[in-house]
Every structure is written in structure tokens, then in C-alpha cells.
Write a protein that holds these residues in place. Structure first.
Motif, mmCIF file in Angstrom:
data_model
loop_
_atom_site.group_PDB
_atom_site.id
_atom_site.type_symbol
_atom_site.label_atom_id
_atom_site.label_comp_id
_atom_site.label_asym_id
_atom_site.label_seq_id
_atom_site.Cartn_x
_atom_site.Cartn_y
_atom_site.Cartn_z
ATOM 1 N N LEU A 258 9.198 -9.622 -16.843
ATOM 2 C CA LEU A 258 8.312 -8.696 -17.538
ATOM 3 C C LEU A 258 6.881 -9.229 -17.462
ATOM 4 N N GLY A 259 5.991 -8.402 -16.880
ATOM 5 C CA GLY A 259 4.607 -8.818 -16.710
ATOM 6 C C GLY A 259 4.421 -9.784 -15.582
ATOM 7 N N GLY A 260 5.382 -9.835 -14.625
ATOM 8 C CA GLY A 260 5.264 -10.774 -13.528
ATOM 9 C C GLY A 260 4.204 -10.378 -12.525
ATOM 10 N N VAL A 261 3.951 -9.102 -12.378
ATOM 11 C CA VAL A 261 2.944 -8.623 -11.442
ATOM 12 C C VAL A 261 1.698 -8.260 -12.245
ATOM 13 N N VAL A 262 0.615 -8.924 -11.909
ATOM 14 C CA VAL A 262 -0.641 -8.724 -12.630
ATOM 15 C C VAL A 262 -1.621 -7.999 -11.701
ATOM 16 N N GLY B 193 10.792 -17.372 10.231
ATOM 17 C CA GLY B 193 11.646 -17.756 11.344
ATOM 18 C C GLY B 193 13.064 -18.103 10.975
ATOM 19 N N ASP B 194 13.434 -18.006 9.729
ATOM 20 C CA ASP B 194 14.799 -18.336 9.294
ATOM 21 C C ASP B 194 15.498 -17.153 8.659
ATOM 22 N N GLY B 195 15.013 -15.942 8.992
ATOM 23 C CA GLY B 195 15.605 -14.757 8.414
ATOM 24 C C GLY B 195 14.978 -14.335 7.108
ATOM 25 N N THR B 196 14.000 -15.098 6.638
ATOM 26 C CA THR B 196 13.285 -14.714 5.432
ATOM 27 C C THR B 196 11.824 -14.443 5.794
ATOM 28 N N TYR B 197 11.217 -13.560 5.006
ATOM 29 C CA TYR B 197 9.841 -13.128 5.261
ATOM 30 C C TYR B 197 9.078 -13.202 3.950
ATOM 31 N N GLY B 198 7.908 -13.823 4.044
ATOM 32 C CA GLY B 198 7.066 -13.908 2.868
ATOM 33 C C GLY B 198 6.189 -12.671 2.715
ATOM 34 N N LEU B 199 6.099 -12.221 1.481
ATOM 35 C CA LEU B 199 5.305 -11.031 1.168
ATOM 36 C C LEU B 199 4.179 -11.414 0.219
ATOM 37 N N ALA B 200 3.021 -10.879 0.463
ATOM 38 C CA ALA B 200 1.871 -11.050 -0.433
ATOM 39 C C ALA B 200 1.163 -9.702 -0.568
ATOM 40 N N PHE B 201 1.007 -9.329 -1.820
ATOM 41 C CA PHE B 201 0.370 -8.020 -2.043
ATOM 42 C C PHE B 201 -0.399 -8.067 -3.356
ATOM 43 N N THR B 202 -1.289 -7.119 -3.455
ATOM 44 C CA THR B 202 -2.086 -6.957 -4.665
ATOM 45 C C THR B 202 -2.062 -5.488 -5.052
ATOM 46 N N VAL B 203 -1.719 -5.247 -6.284
ATOM 47 C CA VAL B 203 -1.690 -3.863 -6.765
ATOM 48 C C VAL B 203 -3.000 -3.594 -7.520
ATOM 49 N N PRO B 204 -3.595 -2.427 -7.264
ATOM 50 C CA PRO B 204 -4.875 -2.154 -7.913
ATOM 51 C C PRO B 204 -4.758 -1.585 -9.314
ATOM 52 N N ARG B 205 -3.566 -1.149 -9.701
ATOM 53 C CA ARG B 205 -3.466 -0.473 -10.976
ATOM 54 C C ARG B 205 -2.132 -0.854 -11.613
ATOM 55 N N ALA B 206 -2.232 -0.882 -12.972
ATOM 56 C CA ALA B 206 -1.010 -1.190 -13.721
ATOM 57 C C ALA B 206 -0.099 0.018 -13.738
ATOM 58 N N ASN C 227 14.222 2.401 5.131
ATOM 59 C CA ASN C 227 15.191 2.591 4.052
ATOM 60 C C ASN C 227 14.560 3.522 3.035
ATOM 61 N N PRO C 228 15.128 4.707 2.880
ATOM 62 C CA PRO C 228 14.500 5.640 1.935
ATOM 63 C C PRO C 228 14.624 5.203 0.482
ATOM 64 N N THR C 229 15.573 4.317 0.211
ATOM 65 C CA THR C 229 15.769 3.849 -1.162
ATOM 66 C C THR C 229 14.897 2.622 -1.397
ATOM 67 N N PRO C 230 14.122 2.579 -2.460
ATOM 68 C CA PRO C 230 13.267 1.409 -2.704
ATOM 69 C C PRO C 230 14.121 0.158 -2.961
ATOM 70 N N LEU C 231 13.652 -0.952 -2.403
ATOM 71 C CA LEU C 231 14.376 -2.215 -2.614
ATOM 72 C C LEU C 231 14.099 -2.808 -3.979
ATOM 73 N N ALA C 232 12.982 -2.533 -4.576
ATOM 74 C CA ALA C 232 12.645 -3.107 -5.870
ATOM 75 C C ALA C 232 11.735 -2.155 -6.617
ATOM 76 N N ARG C 233 11.834 -2.232 -7.924
ATOM 77 C CA ARG C 233 10.950 -1.515 -8.817
ATOM 78 C C ARG C 233 10.396 -2.537 -9.820
ATOM 79 N N PHE C 234 9.089 -2.505 -10.075
ATOM 80 C CA PHE C 234 8.488 -3.444 -11.007
ATOM 81 C C PHE C 234 7.319 -2.764 -11.693
ATOM 82 N N THR C 235 6.922 -3.349 -12.792
ATOM 83 C CA THR C 235 5.807 -2.832 -13.583
ATOM 84 C C THR C 235 4.690 -3.858 -13.553
ATOM 85 N N ALA C 236 3.556 -3.490 -13.094
ATOM 86 C CA ALA C 236 2.398 -4.379 -13.024
ATOM 87 C C ALA C 236 1.664 -4.371 -14.357
ATOM 88 N N VAL C 237 1.198 -5.552 -14.747
ATOM 89 C CA VAL C 237 0.456 -5.706 -15.997
ATOM 90 C C VAL C 237 -0.871 -6.370 -15.673
#
Length: 907
Positions: free
Chosen positions: A218-222, A267-280, A294-304
Motif C-alpha cells: 500500500l503506497g508502494g508507488v509514489v 539475460g536470465d529470463g528476468t527483466y527489470g522495469l523502471a517507470f514513473t507515473v505522473p498521477r496518483a 496479453n489483454p489481461t493486465p499482469l498487475a494492478r496498483f495504486t500510486a500515492v
């Protein structure tokens, strides 16, 4: 010349041919041609004759025998698993023999039948008329099997069946290592089993997983902050991809529209993601891989709004050693806490953290905090939504995630690290992939304190020792996890506990390489306990101490069985072998020998015999009662055993009739050999002296029966007397027995028996002749006969014995001179009345005798005056009167005997 028969053959392979005698019919007029070939096919066999073998060697076959050549078809043998050929399609073989296949891709295994010579053959008895279904059913039951054992066991199914070939197909869907097994008739084919590595298939966006603490907290994405996450690629079967290279696109859809994340392929089957959301608000993450979305979202989160960055957080290590907590960082100064600021010697971290004067030990738990940089100054708390990750890298290369949880006051993140190995560990703390202040931190972990229960103990002294000798063993130090300690310095103590003694200390020497040499000494044989102790542990070792060499001076003699030794019986004294500490030495192969010297009142027999329990028995026997001295010694110095020499008092044994002595007292005259005379009425004493069977003087037992009896004119039982002097005050009459007294009142021959326990004493029975005693005037009576006025003297002894007419003693005779009434009354023993009447008659006789003596005195005086010898005349007249009376010659003889014996009676 001689006709030679030769054989030869042509075909797909070489043919070996020979012509020889028929072994079943050696004398038959024919021969046998034998052919041998390894390859299957059609062969032409020829048999021909030649005048000599030389013609065949250098030429061609000319004279073929009738019936030749022969055409023979050689069929293959039964399938041999060692020669069967297996081909595998759908998998690649890498160097080293490893097979690699893709998950979900079908693999085909073809098994070709070959006999033991490599000829193609057939599986089983399938004929041409056999259907495919029958062949499949027969093959599936018992013929050829193919399966793969691994994360998900796969049974390959038969896809095609022929007489010479079996094909099986299978498609493992789980990635991992498999073992492929091919068997024919239940036994593995040559070259199998083989290892098969199944890797993930093509990445499927529908199976990919998006991970990140910020996405779930909760509140992990700022808003405005860079949020980092990771994408784990998976194939359509859910297997994690171990290689990169995919074109991955992550698009975030939210209140402000769409934004794409920056993707980094690790290179090991994992990919790093970095993003910034402009709005909560609520955002959705969609993934597309290699153009497939994939039409289905992999994750849903709430930005704070608002959160700490990696530069605003730091790693803090708190060391816990023996209950004392010390911070790994000096944060009180408020100055920048970079590597330079944290380089002081205040903790045990190095590099990005601080250094430590005291390194933690293996197995110790250390508390680690990830907190705000100014937490110590301002008390700033974390938001709790920071995607913080803490990893521990051990010296062996193992990487492990350390779980982080909010502290109790939720002001910072807390983790507990248990150091698994000895060496340098690295703690890496990151926030969204960026290292926090103080990360990485390197920690040198040392071996823990010596943990004695897991230490290796070697050496014979760990379980046994010899009394008086120093025993040794070696302790190889290890910590609680079994790690070998290669340095010394531990404080180890050794205590020796022996039952019945105060605990003693042993010696422990530090060898400096993690090994410790321990030594101790025990002087008491038997079990003991060794207690090794360190600062944090203890170890108890049970042992047994064996006795040392036998010491003659410490050996002991047990003479308890010789205290009541009797003559002729064997006594045993035990010599207990002991070492110089007094420990009893058990039986062994070469015991110390003993010698015995004996001296005493008589000869004795002595021998030494091993008892079998370590003791030596000294067996002693003597037949002469008395004191003996025994000396037990050993060695060239003749050293005596403790308690030696010692005395043995041999007591006489039980009285035996064959050795006892009986003496007869009171006898006076001997009439002949074996005949003893005694006087009637006098006491006759028999003294019996007790002797054992060897002639030793002894005492009578109370239970022994002693008896003395006489048989003759009367049966007399001797009476046993008992002493009453001071020597018999204790009431024990065993020493006062053996004296018998009796009076034999009637004259005659007696047989005296002396017995002990019913057995006659040696030298007995004896014959005793009892004679009359002296005349007793008080018992003699005088009576006057009415006819002759003569006085008849009836002499009666005190016992009632009388003299006969011939002057000899007649036991029990009447002794009659005239009237014999008085004698009969005396011998009749009719009681007290008879005795009284006799006394009255005696008194009357005495009165008349006194009157007769007065008258005789007057007559004598007158006769002397006239010169006449009245005494002689009276005697002669009396003799004549008796003769005239017609008395028998016995009276005259009696008178003469009285005269000759001096028994004249004055009237």
C-alpha cells in the motif's frame, strides 16, 4: 593318390568352412562339412574334391560333388539389448552427452532391433499377418519401453510398430532434469539411461509474472518517483525462462493515460522495469512479448504521493554478541554517511559499511535495519511502501533473499541474518534496484566457539587407561555447525571424576592448529568420567581404568576360610593380586606366580592353584593339630605378600572311636592277658580321652553319645560325672565329659563295653574279674545252733557277699553254717522289714556273744590254774562233734580254710 574333400562358401560376409570326421560316427565312411558366418543373408556353399590339397590351394574348385553348390539363407538371431540401436529426435545433444529438449516439444525415440552380431532382426514373434493393434498391445506390455523420470514423469507412447523397429513419442512439459530410460525385455539398452535437460519454451505473455514490492504494498508507488519492478518470463506451461533475448514491452494504463516502462534484459529470463507515473490513482500493467500481447493486465496498483529514495535510506547492522548489542555504524555525528564517513573502526562491516573489531561467529543471529538516513537525528520513519530488498551473498556463492518486515513501531525495516558459513559475507540492500547508503556491506564471519559435542575425539585415552599411567587423546575443535577450527586459543578444561574420590584436573595443551592434546592419570581401577568443558559447552566421556602390573607388596591374603580349620581338612587362603594402588588385578595370560613356605608342629601339605578370577588359592592341609606359619612370596627378592607370614591354628577334629583312649581305674590284680581284677563294692572309674581320627587330643561334642556298661552277674550302667570346678563356669560340659563311675557289688567276671556313638573304643571291651572285699564286722552275724550250742559265724560283707564252705568267696552264695535263714533274708532283698529284723537278730547275737565271752574268760582262768589247755581241747572237741554229726567234707574243708586263712574266731 588320396582324395581330399574341401568346402567353401560365398555370401554377404566371410564364411568359415571346414571338413572333418563325424564325431558321432568316427569310423563312418563319410565326413562332415561345417560352415560358420556372422552376417545374415544368402550364402552359396560348395563342397568339392581334389586329388591332393595342393591343387586346391593354387587353383579353383573343379570337382564339385554331386548336390553342391548349396544356397542357404542365414537369418538373424534374437534381439540383443547391447547391440540394439536407439535414435532420438526432437532433442539436441550437447558436449558431454547431455540431451537438451524444449518443453512441450515432441521427442521421438526409435529403437532398431539388432542381434548380438549387429544384424538387423525383429522384436518378438510378430508375423506379417499380425495387425498393428496387436503389435502395439504386445509391445506395450513386455517388449520395449521408453520413459523419462524427472520433475514430471513422462511415459513415451508407441507411435509406430514394425518387426524391426519401435518408435515412441513423448513431450515433457515441465522444465528440469530428466533421466530417459530405454529397456528391451525389462533390461536397459546399451547407452541408456541418459540425462535429458528440458528447458522452457517460447515466452508466453499470458504466463509472465510481474513482481515488485511497490506493486503490492500500500503506497508502494509514489507519483514522480521511479518505480522499479521485475518481470519473470515464463512459457505457456508455466516454466520459468532461463535465458533472455525476448522483446518485452510493458505499458502502464492509468488516470493520466498510458506510459511505457523502461525494460532491461538481465539475460536470465528476468527483466527489470523502471517507470514513473505522473498521477496518483489506479494503474494497470500490460505486457507484450515478441509482438504477442496479453489483454489481461499482469498487475494492478495504486500510486500515492511521496516516498523515500535510495539516497535517503541506509543499511544499519547491529551485532549481537553474548548479549551486548553494538551498532555497526556511528550515526550520531550527523555528518554524511558514505564510505569515507563509515570507515571508522566502529562495527564489523567493511567497504560500503563499517569495519568491526569483533567479527561475528557462524550461527550467530545479527539484526539488520534499513531505515531513513536521518532516523537517529530526526526520527524520520519510512513510509512502509518502499520496495526494499536485502540479499545475502555467502563465500560459497550462494545468494539468498533476507526477509524484511516493518519493525514493531513501523518506523523502519528489520531483518535477522544468521551467518551460515565461515568467511566474508556481503549484504546488499537496494531500493528499486538502487543500493541504499552503506550497501554493499562486507562482513567477515569467523568460526564459532568450540562446541564440544560435535568435536572429533581421537586417541586411546578417550575411553580407557591403565592405573598409574598417563593417558592421552586429541580433541579436534569444531563449532556448533561442524566447521573445523584451524586456530587455537579456546579455553578448554578437563576434569576427571572417579567414584569415591574428589574430582581431579587433567592437562589440556593447545597445539595452535585447532587441535588440543589432553592427558590425565587415574589410580583407581573401574569406571570413570572425563568432563571436557569450554566457555559454552561441555562433553562427558565415559571410560574404564584397567589395573596396572601386579605389585607383590600390595597383594593381600584372605585367611577368613582358615579360622576354623580342623586336622585333615583342606583350607584355602586367597591371595588377591593387586597393583601398586591396591586395585585388584583380574585374570590374565601371564599372572605373577607365588611361592609358599610352611613351618609348624608337624608336616603339612601346601599347593598354589590359580582361581581363574585373578586370585591365587593357597591350599593347606595338616593332620597334626597346632600352630603353623605360612609365608607367601614372589620374585627373585622373595618379597612377601602383604599380611604374610600369617599363622594358622589347626584345631583337632571330631572325636573318633577308632582313635579315642579309655583308661580303667580301680583295678588291682591281673589274672591274665586282657583280664583285670577289681574289688567288689569299690568304685570302678573309666576315663575316656577324646581323640580325632589322627590321634589329636580333642573335646567331646555335646551331641556325641558316650556310654560305658558292664555285663556279667549283674548289668551295670556306668554313670558319667561332670566337673564343677572353675574351668567349667561357662556351662560348657564338652571338656568335662568322659569320666564314668560304677560299683560292681557282685563278684564274678564282667565284660565292660566302652563306646562312642555306638562304636566300641579301640582296645575295648575288656574282661573285669570282681573279687570279694574285706570282711566287715558290722555286717557279720553270729548265731548259736540249738543242737550243739556251737557258734556259727556267718560272715557277710558290706555288699552281702559271703564265703563258701571251702573258704573261697561265693558271690550270691548262702554261706550257710547251720541255720541259713539270715543269709536268705539278706539276699532276698525284701525291703526295709527284712533289714530291721536282721538288725534285731544281730543285736541279740552280740549280747549273747558278750555273755559267752565272760563265761569263757572264767573257764580259761580256771584251766590255767589247773594246767589244762582248754582252748585246744575245746577246738578239738568241736571238730570231733562236727565229724560225728556226719557233716560233709565241705564243712571240714571250710574249717581248715578258715584256720589257714587266719579267720580263727575266739569264743
Amino acid at each position: 593318390g588320396t582324395l581330399v574333400v574341401v568346402a567353401d562358401g560365398d555370401g554377404p560376409g566371410a564364411v568359415e568352412a571346414e571338413v572333418g570326421v563325424d564325431t558321432n560316427h568316427p569310423t563312418a565312411p563319410w565326413q562332415i562339412a561345417r560352415f560358420n558366418a556372422d552376417e545374415a543373408g544368402t550364402y552359396v556353399l560348395r563342397v568339392f574334391a581334389a586329388e591332393s590339397q595342393r591343387r586346391w590351394w593354387g587353383g579353383l574348385a573343379r570337382d564339385v560333388l554331386p548336390g553342391a553348390p548349396l544356397t542357404v539363407t542365414l537369418a538373424p538371431a534374437a534381439p540383443d539389448r547391447a547391440k540394439c540401436v536407439v535414435t532420438l529426435t526432437g532433442a539436441k545433444e550437447r558436449p558431454g552427452g547431455m540431451l537438451v529438449a524444449m518443453a512441450g516439444r515432441e521427442a521421438t525415440v526409435a529403437v532398431f532391433a539388432r542381434d548380438r552380431f549387429g544384424n538387423p532382426t525383429t522384436f518378438g514373434g510378430f508375423g506379417d499377418e499380425e495387425s498393428r493393434e496387436d503389435a502395439l498391445a504386445n509391445d506395450a506390455t513386455s517388449r520395449v519401453r521408453v520413459d523419462a523420470v524427472g520433475p514430471d514423469d513422462v511415459a513415451f507412447t508407441a507411435s509406430s510398430v514394425s518387426n524391426m523397429e519401435r518408435r515412441f513419442t513423448g513431450a515433457p512439459v515441465k522444465s528440469g532434469s530428466y533421466v530417459v530410460r530405454v529397456t528391451v525385455g525389462g533390461r536397459a539398452v546399451a547407452g541408456f539411461p541418459r540425462n535429458l535437460q528440458v528447458v522452457a519454451a517460447q515466452t508466453d505473455p499470458n504466463q509472465c509474472v510481474l513482481r515488485g514490492d511497490a506493486l503490492v504494498a500500500l503506497g508502494g508507488v509514489v507519483v514522480g518517483d521511479v518505480t522499479k519492478a521485475s518481470l519473470v518470463a515464463r512459457d505457456r506451461f508455466g516454466n520459468a525462462c532461463l535465458e533472455g533475448g525476448d522483446r518485452v514491452m510493458v505499458r502502464l494504463l492509468g488516470p493520466a493515460g498510458a506510459t511505457d516502462a523502461d525494460v532491461v534484459d538481465y539475460g536470465d529470463g528476468t527483466y527489470g522495469l523502471a517507470f514513473t507515473v505522473p498521477r496518483a490513482g489506479e494503474w494497470r500493467a500490460h505486457v507484450a512479448v515478441n509482438g504477442a500481447e496479453n489483454p489481461t493486465p499482469l498487475a494492478r496498483f495504486t500510486a500515492v504521493q511521496g516516498r523515500l529514495t535510495a539516497g535517503q535510506m541506509c543499511l544499519k547492522v547491529v551485532a549481537t554478541q553474548g548479549g551486548v548489542t553494538s551498532d555497526a555504524f556511528a550515526l550520531g555525528s550527523g555528518v554524511g554517511l558514505g564510505r569515507d564517513a563509515l570507515g571508522a573502526n566502529v562495527g564489523f562491516g567493511t567497504d560500503g559499511g563499517a569495519k568491526s573489531a569483533v567479527a561475528p561467529a557462524v550461527g550467530v543471529e545479527t539484526t539488520v535495519y534499513i531505515q531513513a538516513l536521518d532516523f537517529e537525528l530526526s526520527g524520520r520513519e519510512v513510509g512502509g511502501r518502499e520496495p526494499v530488498c536485502l540479499r545475502l551473498l555467502s563465500p560459497s556463492g550462494v545468494s539468498a533473499n533476507v526477509p524484511l518486515r516493518p519493525s514493531k513501531d513501523r518506523s523502519r525495516f528489520r531483518a535477522t541474518v544468521r551467518w551460515p558459513e565461515v568467511g566474508e559475507h556481503t549484504l546488499v540492500a537496494s531500493l528499486n534496484g538502487d543500493p541504499v547508503v552503506g550497501s554493499p556491506t562486507r562482513v567477515s564471519v569467523v568460526a564459532a566457539d568450540v562446541h564440544l559435542p560435535v568435536c572429533h575425539i581421537s586417541g586411546p585415552g578417550a575411553g580407557k587407561c591403565v592405573a598409574g599411567e598417563r593417558a592421552r587423546f586429541v580433541v579436534e575443535a569444531r563449532d556448533s555447525r561442524g566447521n573445523r577450527l584451524v586456530t587455537g586459543g579456546a579455553s578448554l578444561t578437563l576434569q576427571v571424576q572417579v567414584p569415591g574420590q574428589e574430582p581431579t584436573r587433567g592437562a589440556v595443551l593447545d597445539l595452535g592448529d585447532g587441535a588440543y592434546a589432553a592427558s590425565y592419570a587415574v589410580d583407581q581401577a573401574g569406571p570413570f568420567l572425563l568432563v571436557l568443558a569450554s566457555q559454552s559447552s561441555r562433553l562427558a566421556l565415559e571410560g574404564v581404568c584397567a589395573p596396572g602390573p601386579t605389585d607383590v607388596g600390595k597383594c593381600r591374603v584372605d585367611v577368613s576360610e582358615l579360622t576354623r580349620l580342623t586336622a585333615g581338612s583342606r583350607g584355602v587362603a586367597r591371595v588377591m593380586r593387586a597393583d601398586r594402588f591396591g586395585n585388584v588385578v583380574p585374570a590374565g595370560p601371564d599372572p605373577l606366580p607365588f611361592r609358599v613356605e610352611v613351618s609348624g608342629v608337624g608336616p603339612a601339605t601346601v599347593e598354589t592353584v590359580e582361581a581363574g578370577d585373578g586370585a591365587c588359592e593357597v591350599r593347606f592341609e595338616a593332620r597334626v593339630a597346632g600352630r603353623y606359619a605360612l609365608k607367601v612370596w614372589s620374585g627373585l627378592g622373595r618379597e612377601a605378600v602383604f599380611g604374610s607370614p600369617f599363622e594358622i591354628n589347626v584345631l583337632p577334629g571330631q572325636a573318633a572311636s577308632s582313635s579315642c583312649v579309655a583308661k580303667l581305674e580301680g583295678a588291682k590284680t591281673h589274672f591274665g592277658p586282657g583280664v583285670t581284677a577289681a574289688v567288689a563294692g569299690e568304685p570302678l572309674v573309666v576315663k575316656m580321652q577324646a581323640r580325632d581320627r589322627f590321634g589329636n587330643p580333642t573335646v567331646w561334642k555335646r551331641w556325641q553319645t558316650l556310654s560305658v556298661a558292664a555285663s556279667g552277674p549283674q548289668e551295670v550302667l556306668f554313670t558319667e560325672t561332670t566337673r564343677t570346678d572353675a574351668s567349667n563356669r561357662d556351662g560348657d560340659d564338652s571338656g568335662s565329659r568322659g569320666t564314668f563311675v560304677a560299683r560292681l557289688n557282685r563278684a564274678g567276671a564282667y565284660v565292660v563295653w566302652c563306646t562312642v556313638g555306638g562304636q566300641a573304643v579301640v582296645g575295648w571291651p575288656r574282661v573285669v574279674q570282681v573279687v570279694p572285699g574285706r570282711v566287715d564286722g558290722d555286717t557279720a552275724t553270729w548265731r548259736a545252733e540249738a543242737d550243739t550250742a556251737a557258734l556259727t559265724s556267718e560272715l557277710v560283707a558290706r555288699s552281702g557277699n559271703a564265703f563258701g564252705e571251702d573258704g573261697r568267696y561265693q558271690a550270691g552264695g548262702d554261706g550257710r553254717y547251720g541255720v541259713t535263714t539270715t543269709a536268705r533274708r539278706l539276699q532276698s532283698k525284701k525291703g526295709l522289714d527284712t533289714v530291721v529284723s536282721l538288725r534285731k537278730e544281730s543285736d541279740g547275737l552280740k549280747q549273747r556273744l558278750a555273755k559267752y565271752e565272760q563265761a569263757a574268760a572264767i573257764v580259761m582262768e580256771a584251766a590255767e590254774a589247773s594246767g589244762v589247755d582248754l582252748k585246744r581241747a575245746a577246738r578239738d572237741a568241736a571238730f570231733r562233734a562236727e565229724a560225728d554229726k556226719g557233716g560233709s567234707g565241705s564243712q571240714s574243708r571250710h574249717t581248715r580254710s578258715l584256720r589257714e586263712g587266719g579267720h580263727d574266731q575266739r569264743l
